[in-house]
Design an enzyme around this catalytic site. Structure first.
Site, PDB file in Angstrom:
ATOM      1  N   ARG A   1      97.918 -18.452 -16.419  1.00 13.59           N
ATOM      2  CA  ARG A   1      97.252 -17.170 -16.198  1.00 13.59           C
ATOM      3  C   ARG A   1      97.388 -16.737 -14.740  1.00 13.59           C
ATOM      4  O   ARG A   1      97.571 -15.555 -14.441  1.00 13.59           O
ATOM      5  CB  ARG A   1      95.785 -17.268 -16.597  1.00 13.59           C
ATOM      6  CG  ARG A   1      95.571 -17.354 -18.106  1.00 13.59           C
ATOM      7  CD  ARG A   1      94.125 -17.718 -18.430  1.00 13.59           C
ATOM      8  NE  ARG A   1      93.830 -17.546 -19.842  1.00 13.59           N
ATOM      9  CZ  ARG A   1      94.096 -18.433 -20.797  1.00 13.59           C
ATOM     10  NH1 ARG A   1      94.693 -19.577 -20.455  1.00 13.59           N
ATOM     11  NH2 ARG A   1      93.791 -18.208 -22.055  1.00 13.59           N
TER      12      ARG A   1
ATOM     13  N   GLN B   1      99.111 -17.023 -25.374  1.00 14.78           N
ATOM     14  CA  GLN B   1      98.179 -15.929 -25.588  1.00 14.78           C
ATOM     15  C   GLN B   1      98.783 -14.886 -26.522  1.00 14.78           C
ATOM     16  O   GLN B   1      99.915 -14.433 -26.311  1.00 14.78           O
ATOM     17  CB  GLN B   1      97.822 -15.247 -24.264  1.00 14.78           C
ATOM     18  CG  GLN B   1      96.948 -16.091 -23.346  1.00 14.78           C
ATOM     19  CD  GLN B   1      96.541 -15.294 -22.126  1.00 14.78           C
ATOM     20  OE1 GLN B   1      97.312 -15.163 -21.180  1.00 14.78           O
ATOM     21  NE2 GLN B   1      95.343 -14.759 -22.133  1.00 14.78           N
TER      22      GLN B   1
ATOM     23  N   ALA C   1     109.724 -25.645 -38.291  1.00 11.96           N
ATOM     24  CA  ALA C   1     109.718 -25.808 -39.752  1.00 11.96           C
ATOM     25  C   ALA C   1     110.572 -24.755 -40.453  1.00 11.96           C
ATOM     26  O   ALA C   1     110.098 -24.049 -41.349  1.00 11.96           O
ATOM     27  CB  ALA C   1     108.278 -25.774 -40.280  1.00 11.96           C
TER      28      ALA C   1
ATOM     29  N   ASP D   1      96.926 -26.584 -16.901  1.00 14.11           N
ATOM     30  CA  ASP D   1      98.143 -25.783 -16.981  1.00 14.11           C
ATOM     31  C   ASP D   1      97.873 -24.400 -17.570  1.00 14.11           C
ATOM     32  O   ASP D   1      98.515 -23.421 -17.197  1.00 14.11           O
ATOM     33  CB  ASP D   1      99.196 -26.500 -17.819  1.00 14.11           C
ATOM     34  CG  ASP D   1      99.917 -27.598 -17.028  1.00 14.11           C
ATOM     35  OD1 ASP D   1      99.627 -27.734 -15.826  1.00 14.11           O
ATOM     36  OD2 ASP D   1     100.757 -28.296 -17.614  1.00 14.11           O
TER      37      ASP D   1
END
Length: 359
Positions: free
Chosen positions: A82, A284, A249, A77
């Site tokens: 990309r 990324q 969180a 994936d």
């Protein structure tokens, strides 16, 4: 028939199996007199710094000169995501060959690659449109040269405190468009290990809440099964146009995800005394935000087009990939059938016929 004259090939070169499949794609193209353009979207730091490597991520997207009719990815994936960025620049569909471990996006098996390519040319391959995400920001995204220190030490004593940037609407207007396309998600994440990111969240330009959290995720329906799901967010059908906002969180009572309509926006502003915040697109790193910076995430005007060989059984794949097990107490009381619908000999009632299209 679909005219496929130029294929962009994105390959996970670290896997021998991927290189083998890539050779089969090239052989198929040779028999069809189709040009294959190898597109390098992988980071090659060489002798440069980590900052330089991050800054040049995806530069290979523009190496595929000329229009592409189809993008083929060979890997998992991550490789597929990309490839979608390549395809978005050419408005081309994407065919993903699955060599990964999860494979929510890639579905074509290696042994099916020639048949899938034939189906693309014949026009018989189903194509799934998927919502994409785009961004506007108070300034162009950038990665500072001291990224190694930020990633290693956060706000450590060797680093000066960040200086707030102008980010008021009267200063920056509607900001600048960010030249990035996300299929899964845009993530705002703390850089300092010893403090949370402090972020104001705006829904359709109105302040919803200020969050102190490890990260905030804005995902598409497609990306709901990725990082957002791992952080406790809902699974959303990829056929639903929606944005999923999930905090990671958060230090607050309200820690739930929000499901937003595709015509709504999620704005994130770094508060004045917050530390720096990393912005990642589909996993990324694409920029680092300073206090005062803001980024707004919205649905893209164009869609990713995923080539399939067969109609997708999304929920069956969800069950298989996540290893979902039936409740022991339920199975003790009986075994449900794998499919629950009458045979094809039973006429379909008109009022539900539209529910079973393509099934």
């Amino acid at each position: 028939m679909v005219s496929v004259r130029r294929i962009g090939l994105v390959v996970h070169g670290g896997r021998p199996a991927a290189r083998d499949v890539a050779e089969r794609v090239r052989a198929w193209a040779g028999r069809r007199d189709v040009a294959v353009i190898d597109v390098d979207v992988w980071t090659d730091p060489g002798s440069g710094s980590t900052a330089e490597a991050f800054a040049t991520m995806g530069a290979g997207i523009d190496d595929a000169t000329g229009a592409l009719d189809l993008v083929v990815t060979v890997g998992g994936d991550g490789t597929f995501l990309r490839g979608v960025r390549v395809a978005a620049r050419h408005d081309a569909p994407v065919l993903g060959v699955d060599l990964g471990r999860v494979g929510f996006l890639t579905e074509v098996r290696p042994e099916e690659v020639e048949r899938a390519l034939d189906a693309c040319v014949d026009g018989t391959a189903p194509v799934e449109p998927r919502l994409t995400l785009r961004m506007r920001a108070s300034r162009p995204l950038s990665i500072p040269p001291e990224i190694e220190g930020l990633l290693r030490y956060g706000r450590g004593p060797a680093l000066p405190p960040p200086v707030p940037r102008p980010g008021d609407p009267d200063d920056v207007g509607y900001g600048v468009p960010v030249d990035e396309v996300a299929v899964n998600d845009v993530v705002f994440e703390k850089l300092a290990r010893d403090r949370q990111a402090s972020l104001g969240v705006y829904l359709d330009a109105k302040l919803f809440a200020s969050y102190s959290a490890d990260a905030l995720i804005v995902a598409s329906s497609t990306g709901s099964t990725a990082y957002s799901f791992a952080a406790g967010g809902p699974v959303v059908s990829p056929r639903l146009d929606a944005l999923v906002f999930t905090p990671v969180a958060p230090h607050m009572v309200f820690d739930r995800s929000l499901l937003l309509a595709a015509d709504e926006t999620v704005g994130v502003r770094v508060l004045e005394r917050s530390g720096r915040v990393a912005v990642s697109v589909d996993g990324q790193l694409r920029g680092v935000l300073e206090p005062g910076d803001w980024v707004a995430v919205h649905a893209g005007a164009t869609r990713a087009r995923l080539v399939r060989l067969r109609p997708t059984d999304f929920y069956g794949r969800l069950r298989a990939r996540f290893g979902l097990a039936d409740a022991a107490a339920a199975t003790a009381d009986g075994t449900p059938p794998a499919d629950y619908r009458p045979s094809d000999d039973v006429p379909m009632p008109d009022d539900i016929a539209q529910l079973f299209r393509d099934l």
